[in-house]
Design an enzyme around this catalytic site. Structure first.
Site, PDB file in Angstrom:
ATOM      1  N   GLU A  76      31.922  42.365  45.691  1.00  0.00           N
ATOM      2  CA  GLU A  76      30.779  42.777  44.863  1.00  0.00           C
ATOM      3  C   GLU A  76      31.203  43.788  43.792  1.00  0.00           C
ATOM      4  O   GLU A  76      30.695  43.759  42.672  1.00  0.00           O
ATOM      5  CB  GLU A  76      29.657  43.345  45.732  1.00  0.00           C
ATOM      6  CG  GLU A  76      29.094  42.393  46.784  1.00  0.00           C
ATOM      7  CD  GLU A  76      28.652  41.025  46.262  1.00  0.00           C
ATOM      8  OE1 GLU A  76      28.372  40.899  45.055  1.00  0.00           O
ATOM      9  OE2 GLU A  76      28.607  40.074  47.066  1.00  0.00           O
ATOM     10  N   HIS A  79      32.738  41.792  41.015  1.00  0.00           N
ATOM     11  CA  HIS A  79      31.693  41.195  40.157  1.00  0.00           C
ATOM     12  C   HIS A  79      31.282  42.202  39.086  1.00  0.00           C
ATOM     13  O   HIS A  79      31.185  41.879  37.907  1.00  0.00           O
ATOM     14  CB  HIS A  79      30.454  40.837  40.981  1.00  0.00           C
ATOM     15  CG  HIS A  79      30.470  39.477  41.600  1.00  0.00           C
ATOM     16  ND1 HIS A  79      30.918  38.357  40.949  1.00  0.00           N
ATOM     17  CD2 HIS A  79      30.051  39.052  42.831  1.00  0.00           C
ATOM     18  CE1 HIS A  79      30.791  37.297  41.743  1.00  0.00           C
ATOM     19  NE2 HIS A  79      30.277  37.700  42.894  1.00  0.00           N
ATOM     20  N   HIS A  85      32.695  34.135  40.360  1.00  0.00           N
ATOM     21  CA  HIS A  85      33.385  33.533  41.501  1.00  0.00           C
ATOM     22  C   HIS A  85      34.549  32.687  40.998  1.00  0.00           C
ATOM     23  O   HIS A  85      34.449  32.056  39.944  1.00  0.00           O
ATOM     24  CB  HIS A  85      32.416  32.664  42.310  1.00  0.00           C
ATOM     25  CG  HIS A  85      31.356  33.478  42.964  1.00  0.00           C
ATOM     26  ND1 HIS A  85      30.020  33.204  42.862  1.00  0.00           N
ATOM     27  CD2 HIS A  85      31.461  34.604  43.699  1.00  0.00           C
ATOM     28  CE1 HIS A  85      29.336  34.127  43.514  1.00  0.00           C
ATOM     29  NE2 HIS A  85      30.186  34.984  44.028  1.00  0.00           N
TER      30      HIS A  85
END
Ligand SMILES: [Zn+2]
Length: 171
Positions: A76, A79, A85
């Site tokens: 996370e 990200h 992804h």
């Protein structure tokens, strides 16, 4: 307090392998209005925006179960640093075949206009989903074109070398 320590460990891990440095803000600093990550523990799962989205407080949510897996915290955080992804990379079809018929939700499998900075596709990325992600029938949802790579998908131990490399190149 214990949960904060575990989450800090995820940030430490990213700092140890990259040039990125994080700073924990106190309440006073937040009030100055600079953009920052706001880590929450709402019951909406584990999720983060991809990259800087320009909200003053950009949510990174880690429901309690999310922090049981170290690599999920790291996932996370990455990200938030701007990575999608791995299976959403523009060049993924040269490495994996998505089995759409086995998917119950294809949202996380949509190809994005990603920039690789010359870093090759990485089946060992902490940003790659596992072979059965979002399956609706217990069959694999992603097949690696090289069968020897199939069991590498979905590791959540920590950043791969190439995860660190692309972040270092970007930052
Ligand atoms: Zn994700």
């Amino acid at each position: 307090t214990q949960q904060r320590e575990i989450i800090r460990g995820g940030f430490d891990h990213v700092e140890q392998q990259t040039c990125v440095r994080f700073k924990e803000l106190g309440m006073n600093e937040i009030s100055y209005g600079e953009d920052h990550l706001l880590i929450t523990r709402e019951s909406t799962g584990c999720h983060s925006f991809v990259g800087h989205v320009g909200l003053q407080a950009q949510q990174l949510n880690l429901q309690d179960y999310c922090i049981l897996t170290f690599g999920t915290i790291v996932h996370e955080i990455i990200h938030a640093l701007g990575l999608w992804h791995e299976q959403q990379r523009a060049d993924r079809d040269q490495h994996i075949r998505v089995r759409n018929g086995n998917l119950r939700n294809s949202g996380q499998f949509v190809k994005e206009k990603t920039v690789s900075l010359g870093v090759p596709y990485d089946v060992g990325s902490v940003m790659h989903y596992n072979s059965y992600a979002f399956t609706r029938n217990f069959k694999i949802t992603m097949e690696t074109l090289d069968p020897l790579e199939q069991n590498s998908l979905g590791q959540r131990t920590g950043m791969s070398f190439l995860d660190a490399k692309i972040i270092n190149l970007a930052y």
